[in-house]
Every structure is written in structure tokens, then in C-alpha cells.
Design an enzyme around this catalytic site. Sequence first.
Site, PDB file in Angstrom:
ATOM      1  N   ARG A 171     -14.467  12.319  -0.490  1.00 17.86           N
ATOM      2  CA  ARG A 171     -13.245  13.096  -0.266  1.00 17.86           C
ATOM      3  C   ARG A 171     -12.793  13.807  -1.536  1.00 17.86           C
ATOM      4  O   ARG A 171     -12.427  14.982  -1.507  1.00 17.86           O
ATOM      5  CB  ARG A 171     -12.139  12.177   0.266  1.00 17.86           C
ATOM      6  CG  ARG A 171     -12.338  11.761   1.709  1.00 17.86           C
ATOM      7  CD  ARG A 171     -11.257  10.806   2.162  1.00 17.86           C
ATOM      8  NE  ARG A 171     -11.391   9.503   1.538  1.00 17.86           N
ATOM      9  CZ  ARG A 171     -10.447   8.567   1.536  1.00 17.86           C
ATOM     10  NH1 ARG A 171      -9.277   8.806   2.103  1.00 17.86           N
ATOM     11  NH2 ARG A 171     -10.654   7.399   0.970  1.00 17.86           N
ATOM     12  N   ASP A 176       0.864  -1.168   0.000  1.00 14.75           N
ATOM     13  CA  ASP A 176       0.000   0.000   0.000  1.00 14.75           C
ATOM     14  C   ASP A 176       0.912   1.233   0.000  1.00 14.75           C
ATOM     15  O   ASP A 176       2.077   1.148   0.394  1.00 14.75           O
ATOM     16  CB  ASP A 176      -0.885  -0.032   1.250  1.00 14.75           C
ATOM     17  CG  ASP A 176      -1.689   1.233   1.443  1.00 14.75           C
ATOM     18  OD1 ASP A 176      -2.371   1.649   0.489  1.00 14.75           O
ATOM     19  OD2 ASP A 176      -1.609   1.817   2.537  1.00 14.75           O
ATOM     20  N   ASP A 212      -0.167   5.064   0.901  1.00 15.85           N
ATOM     21  CA  ASP A 212      -0.393   6.064   1.943  1.00 15.85           C
ATOM     22  C   ASP A 212      -0.320   5.448   3.335  1.00 15.85           C
ATOM     23  O   ASP A 212      -0.997   4.462   3.630  1.00 15.85           O
ATOM     24  CB  ASP A 212      -1.761   6.726   1.741  1.00 15.85           C
ATOM     25  CG  ASP A 212      -1.842   7.461   0.427  1.00 15.85           C
ATOM     26  OD1 ASP A 212      -1.464   8.641   0.381  1.00 15.85           O
ATOM     27  OD2 ASP A 212      -2.260   6.846  -0.581  1.00 15.85           O
ATOM     28  N   GLY A 269      -5.172   2.899  -2.987  1.00 15.56           N
ATOM     29  CA  GLY A 269      -6.453   3.579  -3.130  1.00 15.56           C
ATOM     30  C   GLY A 269      -6.261   5.074  -3.295  1.00 15.56           C
ATOM     31  O   GLY A 269      -7.222   5.828  -3.339  1.00 15.56           O
TER      32      GLY A 269
END
Length: 280
Positions: A124, A79, A81, A169
Site C-alpha cells: 500500500r 488502535d 484507524d 499500524g
Amino acid sequence: MNLILQGLTAQRHTIERIATLAGATGVVPLNASAFRCEGATLTTDIKAAIDTACLAAELDYAFVKAGQQLSDFKLLAMDMDSTLITIECIDEIADMQGLKPQVSVITEAAMRGELEFNESLTRRVALLAGLDASALQRVFDERLRLSPGAEKMLAAVKAAGLKTLLVSGGFTFFTERIKQQRGLDYAHANVLEIVDGKLTGRVVGGIVNAEEKKLTVARVCAELGVTPATAIVMGDGANDLQMMGIAGMSVAFRAKPVVRAQANVALNFVGLDGILNLFG
């Protein structure tokens, strides 16, 4: 079975006490901050006792098969972040709009698994509508930093012959730049829509959610001619659980409780290079 104990301030007497809890037959120093407790026993009760003791001592632990080598694996999937990098990029982009608190609260809920990811991302990104696209470069230049131990981990992984995948993501603006800078093999993320130099508040195409992350790991493994059982997958949020679930080794890094509970390995205190102490 070996029990690996490591921490930023690992004290030998504490290590030996915890090794005794696991019924280990010997303790071998790996370096100044990591120890291998050989001949450990793994049961539900022992794991619970080790978990409590390590948390109190600010140590990370992992039960691993004796003799396991990093080169036994073929892919490292990460991943981005709050895993490979220290920030949540979307939160920092939102800060350019003065909207970081509003976006951060949605991010946190999604990472804890309290909010469906597609909905959270849509909400967001919508808040970013009208922001000048130059803000993305500012975030990359001014705020994006690799997590502790990342460079050492990546160097060792590449030396051992593993391929690398950054699956996020977050957004391709960041994953593609990191891929190029760090010499990663694959990257997959969401595409922010930009029109006339400004963010529209939408993403282009499908959203890279938990299911898509899992499918991406599976696709890359298939392309490499290996199975997901030969993949190490690391993440921090609930949207990483599906891809971690198909991996041969899952690593929770500075992760939310729901992720730590399901991962094979949780690194709460040491850096990403802590995974290197699990092998050999």
C-alpha cells in the site's frame, strides 16, 4: 455475573426477554440506552443465544464481573484507524493519488486476516510514491474524525486514572497529532519516509505489525509497573488480535468477524463510550 445490554434504540421489553435467556435475576437501567442484567449465567449455549438475539435487536452485550470498576484497570490501549478514528488514513492518503480503490481492497484483506500485514503495508505504501507530503495534512484536516463516543470515553478513562496508549499500524504523522490534541500518554506507529517534500513509497525502520503492537502494550505496562491483565485493549482488525490477547479486557469496535469472535466485548452499534457502561 452481570450481562450488560446497550443499544441506540434499546426497548425495555426486548431487554427483559434477553435477560430471561441469560437467567438474570433482575434488570437495572443504567441510562436511557443501557441496562444491567444481574445474576446472569454464562455458558457456551447461553452466549450463542444472546449473540443471536442481540444481533437481531441491534444491541451490544457483554458479560462482566459484578462490581468491576474502570479504575481497576491502569492502561487503555487503542488502535487508531477505524477504532479511535472513523477512517483508514492510508486509504484517504491514496485517494489523493486517485488510488483509493486499489489501496482499500488491500486494507480490507489485511484487516480480515487474509493478507500478512507487513506485505499489505509495504504494497500500500509503495502506491503512494511521489505524492506530495502536504496530502497528509489535508487528510488530517479534512477527513480525520474521532469515532462516536471517543471524547466521552477518553475523559472518563483519564478521570479514572488510566494511562492512554495509541498504537497503530498507521503512521506517526497522525498518531502524534492525535496524541498532542487529545492529551494521550503514549503513541507508537510507522514512520513514512519523505524526501524533498514527497513520499518515497517506503517506511523508515521496522513495521508496527501485530507482534509489535503486542510488544508495545507489554512495554508500556512494564514501564507503568503493571501487568497486561490491567490493560483494556481495543481494536477492529486482525492485526490487533495479539495485543488484545494479552489484555485483561479486549474490546472489538465495529470490528471484522474474526476480531469480534475473539474479543471479550464487541461494540457493533453503540459508540466507544459504551465501554463505560461495563463498570460499576
